[in-house]
Design an enzyme around this catalytic site. Structure first.
Site, PDB file in Angstrom:
ATOM      1  N   ASN A   1       0.859  -1.192   0.000  1.00  0.00           N
ATOM      2  CA  ASN A   1       0.000   0.000   0.000  1.00  0.00           C
ATOM      3  C   ASN A   1       0.898   1.246   0.000  1.00  0.00           C
ATOM      4  O   ASN A   1       1.601   1.515   0.973  1.00  0.00           O
ATOM      5  CB  ASN A   1      -0.886  -0.051   1.258  1.00  0.00           C
ATOM      6  CG  ASN A   1      -1.794   1.157   1.380  1.00  0.00           C
ATOM      7  OD1 ASN A   1      -1.405   2.275   1.071  1.00  0.00           O
ATOM      8  ND2 ASN A   1      -3.009   0.921   1.845  1.00  0.00           N
TER       9      ASN A   1
ATOM     10  N   ASP B   1      -1.483  -4.120  10.109  1.00  0.00           N
ATOM     11  CA  ASP B   1      -2.848  -4.295   9.624  1.00  0.00           C
ATOM     12  C   ASP B   1      -3.661  -3.189  10.277  1.00  0.00           C
ATOM     13  O   ASP B   1      -3.551  -2.959  11.490  1.00  0.00           O
ATOM     14  CB  ASP B   1      -3.413  -5.676   9.963  1.00  0.00           C
ATOM     15  CG  ASP B   1      -4.612  -5.981   9.065  1.00  0.00           C
ATOM     16  OD1 ASP B   1      -4.471  -5.887   7.834  1.00  0.00           O
ATOM     17  OD2 ASP B   1      -5.698  -6.291   9.585  1.00  0.00           O
ATOM     18  N   SER B   2      -4.421  -2.487   9.468  1.00  0.00           N
ATOM     19  CA  SER B   2      -5.087  -1.309  10.000  1.00  0.00           C
ATOM     20  C   SER B   2      -6.435  -1.115   9.339  1.00  0.00           C
ATOM     21  O   SER B   2      -6.755  -1.780   8.349  1.00  0.00           O
ATOM     22  CB  SER B   2      -4.199  -0.078   9.769  1.00  0.00           C
ATOM     23  OG  SER B   2      -3.767  -0.021   8.430  1.00  0.00           O
TER      24      SER B   2
ATOM     25  N   ARG C   1      -1.065   4.756  13.104  1.00  0.00           N
ATOM     26  CA  ARG C   1       0.154   4.113  12.571  1.00  0.00           C
ATOM     27  C   ARG C   1       1.405   4.716  13.213  1.00  0.00           C
ATOM     28  O   ARG C   1       2.328   3.990  13.565  1.00  0.00           O
ATOM     29  CB  ARG C   1       0.195   4.279  11.044  1.00  0.00           C
ATOM     30  CG  ARG C   1       1.313   3.494  10.370  1.00  0.00           C
ATOM     31  CD  ARG C   1       1.120   3.390   8.870  1.00  0.00           C
ATOM     32  NE  ARG C   1      -0.128   2.692   8.572  1.00  0.00           N
ATOM     33  CZ  ARG C   1      -1.265   3.295   8.243  1.00  0.00           C
ATOM     34  NH1 ARG C   1      -1.311   4.600   8.104  1.00  0.00           N
ATOM     35  NH2 ARG C   1      -2.358   2.594   8.039  1.00  0.00           N
TER      36      ARG C   1
HETATM   37  P1  IMP Z   1      -4.715  -3.320   5.200  1.00  0.00           P
HETATM   38  O1  IMP Z   1      -3.690  -3.054   4.131  1.00  0.00           O
HETATM   39  O2  IMP Z   1      -5.424  -4.629   5.057  1.00  0.00           O
HETATM   40  O3  IMP Z   1      -4.129  -3.113   6.570  1.00  0.00           O
HETATM   41  O4  IMP Z   1      -5.855  -2.234   4.991  1.00  0.00           O
HETATM   42  C1  IMP Z   1      -5.766  -0.979   5.493  1.00  0.00           C
HETATM   43  C2  IMP Z   1      -6.932  -0.138   4.938  1.00  0.00           C
HETATM   44  O5  IMP Z   1      -7.477   0.621   6.006  1.00  0.00           O
HETATM   45  C3  IMP Z   1      -6.429   0.881   3.922  1.00  0.00           C
HETATM   46  O6  IMP Z   1      -6.521   0.390   2.612  1.00  0.00           O
HETATM   47  C4  IMP Z   1      -7.367   2.050   4.151  1.00  0.00           C
HETATM   48  O7  IMP Z   1      -8.576   1.827   3.468  1.00  0.00           O
HETATM   49  C5  IMP Z   1      -7.640   1.971   5.645  1.00  0.00           C
HETATM   50  N1  IMP Z   1      -6.668   2.774   6.394  1.00  0.00           N
HETATM   51  C6  IMP Z   1      -5.710   2.321   7.251  1.00  0.00           C
HETATM   52  N2  IMP Z   1      -4.972   3.334   7.736  1.00  0.00           N
HETATM   53  C7  IMP Z   1      -5.467   4.440   7.154  1.00  0.00           C
HETATM   54  C8  IMP Z   1      -5.083   5.812   7.238  1.00  0.00           C
HETATM   55  O8  IMP Z   1      -4.119   6.216   7.915  1.00  0.00           O
HETATM   56  N3  IMP Z   1      -5.831   6.671   6.521  1.00  0.00           N
HETATM   57  C9  IMP Z   1      -6.884   6.274   5.743  1.00  0.00           C
HETATM   58  N4  IMP Z   1      -7.255   5.015   5.598  1.00  0.00           N
HETATM   59  C10 IMP Z   1      -6.545   4.095   6.306  1.00  0.00           C
END
Ligand code: IMP
Length: 198
Positions: A12, A71-72, A185
């Site tokens: 990402n 993971d967020s 994060r």
């Molecule tokens: P992961 O890659 O499965 O952890 O998905 C994380 C998703 O959560 C991202 O694609 C965003 O849609 C959302 N997300 C996580 N952190 C942020 C942030 O700091 N700003 C905006 N969206 C976030």
């Protein structure tokens, strides 16, 4: 000073940019997993921590370096925590940030202001190698409100709809440096780095 090389288990670009900025000037040198042709792990877990571990372990199998994975996602309290771990694929498999944002905006539109409470959550793990039985783990939470008129051009994902009451703007209107100081994060990474002894 020789820097400690660490692989970042994410493709990402928004996350990679933020994590690199947080670690600039530290003893760590981050290398994206794309350098090692890592095939992405399937996120089959039901919690942030399970998925962070899956991603970290998967990347560690491709390299001889320690790995950090995050993971967020965003949790809207009135939606029982949705989209949560499904934030990246909320509008379906392969959904873009814009698709996910539109879907969540439509869902929160009917909610009165008092029910707009939300939070960003980030769980981060550090694995010394793929079979590391004692991963280093940290978590960051950033409280705010969701709004149905997106604002701001910085950041990524749900940032344009995440209103930060302490700064009277959305997280997409904050400078990257301020966002990294406040964010889920940034907090998780700070805490993780303090615990890592390699
Ligand atoms: P992961 O890659 O499965 O952890 O998905 C994380 C998703 O959560 C991202 O694609 C965003 O849609 C959302 N997300 C996580 N952190 C942020 C942030 O700091 N700003 C905006 N969206 C976030």
């Amino acid at each position: 000073m020789e820097k400690q090389q660490i692989v970042l288990a994410s493709n990402n670009p928004g996350k990679v940019r933020e994590i690199n900025a947080c670690l600039a000037g530290t003893r760590f040198h981050i290398r994206p997993q794309s350098e090692f042709n890592v095939i992405e792990a399937e996120e089959t877990g039901l919690t942030f921590i399970e998925n962070a571990l899956l991603k970290a372990r998967n990347a560690a199998r491709y390299t001889q370096f320690p790995v950090i994975a995050d993971d967020s996602g965003i949790e809207v309290i009135a939606l029982k925590g949705r989209p949560g771990i499904y934030s990246a694929r909320y509008a379906g498999p392969g959904a873009s940030d814009a698709d996910n944002l539109s879907k969540l905006i439509e869902e929160i539109r009917p909610l009165p202001e008092a029910e707009r409470t939300a939070r960003f959550v980030c769980v981060m793990v550090f694995l010394r190698h793929a079979d590391d039985p004692t991963p280093v783990i940290s978590q960051g939470v950033w409280d705010g409100l969701v709004i149905d008129e997106p604002r701001g051009l910085d950041g990524f994902g749900y940032d344009p709809m995440f209103y930060v009451p302490t700064h009277n703007c959305t997280s997409a209107e904050l400078s990257p440096a301020i966002k990294n100081k406040l964010s889920h994060r940034g907090q998780a990474l700070d805490n993780l780095i303090k615990q890592i002894k390699v």
